[in-house]
Design a protein around this motif. Structure first.
Motif, short mmCIF file in Angstrom:
data_model
loop_
_atom_site.label_atom_id
_atom_site.label_comp_id
_atom_site.label_asym_id
_atom_site.label_seq_id
_atom_site.Cartn_x
_atom_site.Cartn_y
_atom_site.Cartn_z
N ILE A 129 0.83 -1.21 0.00
CA ILE A 129 0.00 0.00 0.00
C ILE A 129 0.87 1.25 0.00
CG2 ILE A 129 -1.60 1.34 1.45
CD1 ILE A 129 -2.89 -1.41 2.16
N ALA A 130 1.98 1.23 0.73
CA ALA A 130 2.88 2.38 0.72
C ALA A 130 3.47 2.61 -0.67
CB ALA A 130 3.99 2.18 1.73
N SER A 131 3.78 1.54 -1.38
CA SER A 131 4.36 1.68 -2.72
C SER A 131 3.34 2.18 -3.74
CB SER A 131 4.94 0.34 -3.18
OG SER A 131 3.91 -0.62 -3.35
N LEU A 132 2.05 1.99 -3.45
CA LEU A 132 1.00 2.41 -4.38
C LEU A 132 0.29 3.68 -3.96
CD1 LEU A 132 -0.70 -1.07 -5.04
CD2 LEU A 132 0.97 0.09 -6.50
N ARG A 133 0.72 4.28 -2.85
CA ARG A 133 -0.07 5.36 -2.27
C ARG A 133 -0.24 6.57 -3.19
NH1 ARG A 133 5.06 6.07 -0.32
NH2 ARG A 133 5.80 8.20 0.15
N HIS A 134 0.72 6.82 -4.05
CA HIS A 134 0.62 7.97 -4.94
C HIS A 134 -0.26 7.70 -6.17
CE1 HIS A 134 3.49 10.13 -2.56
NE2 HIS A 134 4.48 9.29 -2.81
N TRP A 135 -0.60 6.44 -6.39
CA TRP A 135 -1.41 6.09 -7.56
C TRP A 135 -2.84 5.72 -7.20
CZ3 TRP A 135 3.75 4.77 -7.17
CH2 TRP A 135 4.58 5.26 -8.19
N VAL A 136 -3.15 5.69 -5.92
CA VAL A 136 -4.50 5.33 -5.48
C VAL A 136 -5.30 6.59 -5.20
CG1 VAL A 136 -5.86 4.17 -3.70
CG2 VAL A 136 -3.74 3.13 -4.50
N SER A 137 -6.44 6.70 -5.84
CA SER A 137 -7.30 7.86 -5.62
C SER A 137 -7.88 7.83 -4.20
CB SER A 137 -8.44 7.87 -6.64
OG SER A 137 -9.40 8.86 -6.31
N PRO A 138 -7.84 8.96 -3.49
CA PRO A 138 -8.38 8.99 -2.11
C PRO A 138 -9.84 8.56 -2.02
CG PRO A 138 -7.10 10.97 -2.57
CD PRO A 138 -7.24 10.24 -3.88
N THR A 139 -10.59 8.76 -3.10
CA THR A 139 -12.02 8.45 -3.05
C THR A 139 -12.30 6.94 -3.04
OG1 THR A 139 -12.15 8.63 -5.46
CG2 THR A 139 -12.66 10.61 -4.18
N VAL A 140 -11.36 6.15 -3.53
CA VAL A 140 -11.58 4.71 -3.60
C VAL A 140 -10.52 3.93 -2.82
CG1 VAL A 140 -12.79 4.81 -5.81
CG2 VAL A 140 -10.31 4.53 -5.77
N ARG A 141 -9.77 4.63 -1.96
CA ARG A 141 -8.64 3.97 -1.32
C ARG A 141 -9.08 2.82 -0.40
NH1 ARG A 141 -9.84 8.39 1.57
NH2 ARG A 141 -9.69 8.31 3.86
N ILE A 142 -10.16 2.99 0.35
CA ILE A 142 -10.58 1.97 1.30
C ILE A 142 -10.94 0.66 0.59
CG2 ILE A 142 -12.21 1.34 3.11
CD1 ILE A 142 -10.14 3.43 3.93
#
Length: 233
Positions: free
Chosen positions: A65-78
């Motif tokens: 998750i840390a490696s993908l954090r910049h590519w995951v939209s906050p609206t769908v992160r959960i």
């Protein structure tokens, strides 16, 4: 950083480790994962096995998750975090079924329920989604080890007083070389069934939480006493 909170930026790995092991211990402070904590700690071996499985998921989930954090939209992160965690739990579940089947039969559905463990999703949201990979992996290891330690201690106490043994069937989890850990400490006549039933789990957990808080209060008073002469100068 206090009680699991983290903000974007550089963090001290030493503080991360202390947070996971003691200051924000998943079981003794945050009171998360109570379902497996109560259900599988009837023995030290079961607690250790559940803790190690959860720690493996925490480490890998935090790092991914840390490696993908910049590519995951906050609206769908959960939802994305849950899907990733579910995939990792599935791999752990299959691995235990394949290589540690006897332990797998004991832990049963509680392996799959790691997905619903608030500690795993909580670390993904509060820490891994805001910190670099190394710090997130260390956080997962520290939180997982703190969880494992709490479950093993609880399981050990309940097993000794409830069954008179300690680390029974440890060879199923750790291999035949660790059979020496299996000990018979009390005669059957001294066993207390209450301790391996759910009420015994709550009782032991309560004493461990109280003991930790008493130790913290003592340390605080000691630090205050040491600070008085220094401040007087």
């Amino acid at each position: 950083m206090s009680h699991g909170e983290a903000v974007e930026g550089e963090v001290s790995l030493g503080h991360v480790v202390r947070d996971g092991l003691w200051d924000s211990n998943v079981v003794l402070v945050q009171l998360l994962g109570m379902c497996p904590t109560m259900a599988v700690t009837s023995s030290a071996t079961n607690g250790l096995g559940m803790g190690l499985a959860t720690m493996a998921v925490l480490i890998v989930a935090n790092a991914v998750i840390a490696s993908l954090r910049h590519w995951v939209s906050p609206t769908v992160r959960i939802p994305i975090f849950i899907v990733l965690i579910a995939g990792m739990v599935t791999l752990v579940d299959l691995a235990l079924n394949a290589w540690l089947h006897d332990l797998y039969k004991v832990l049963g559905i509680y392996i799959a329920l790691i997905v619903a463990n608030c500690a795993v999703l909580g670390r993904a949201e509060a820490f891994a989604s805001r910190q670099p990979v190394l710090a997130s992996a260390v956080d997962g290891a520290a939180m997982g080890f703190g969880f494992t330690l709490a479950l093993t201690v609880m399981g050990g106490i309940r097993e000794v007083f409830g069954s008179g043994t300690l680390f029974a069937n440890a060879h199923l989890l750790l291999g035949s070389h660790f059979a020496f850990l299996e000990m018979k400490l009390l005669p059957e006549s001294a066993n207390t069934l209450f301790m391996i039933l759910p009420p015994g789990g709550f009782l032991v957990l309560g004493f461990l939480i109280a003991g930790r808080r008493r130790l913290e209060a003592w340390r605080g008073s000691q630090n205050a006493a040491l600070a008085v002469p220094h401040g007087a100068h």
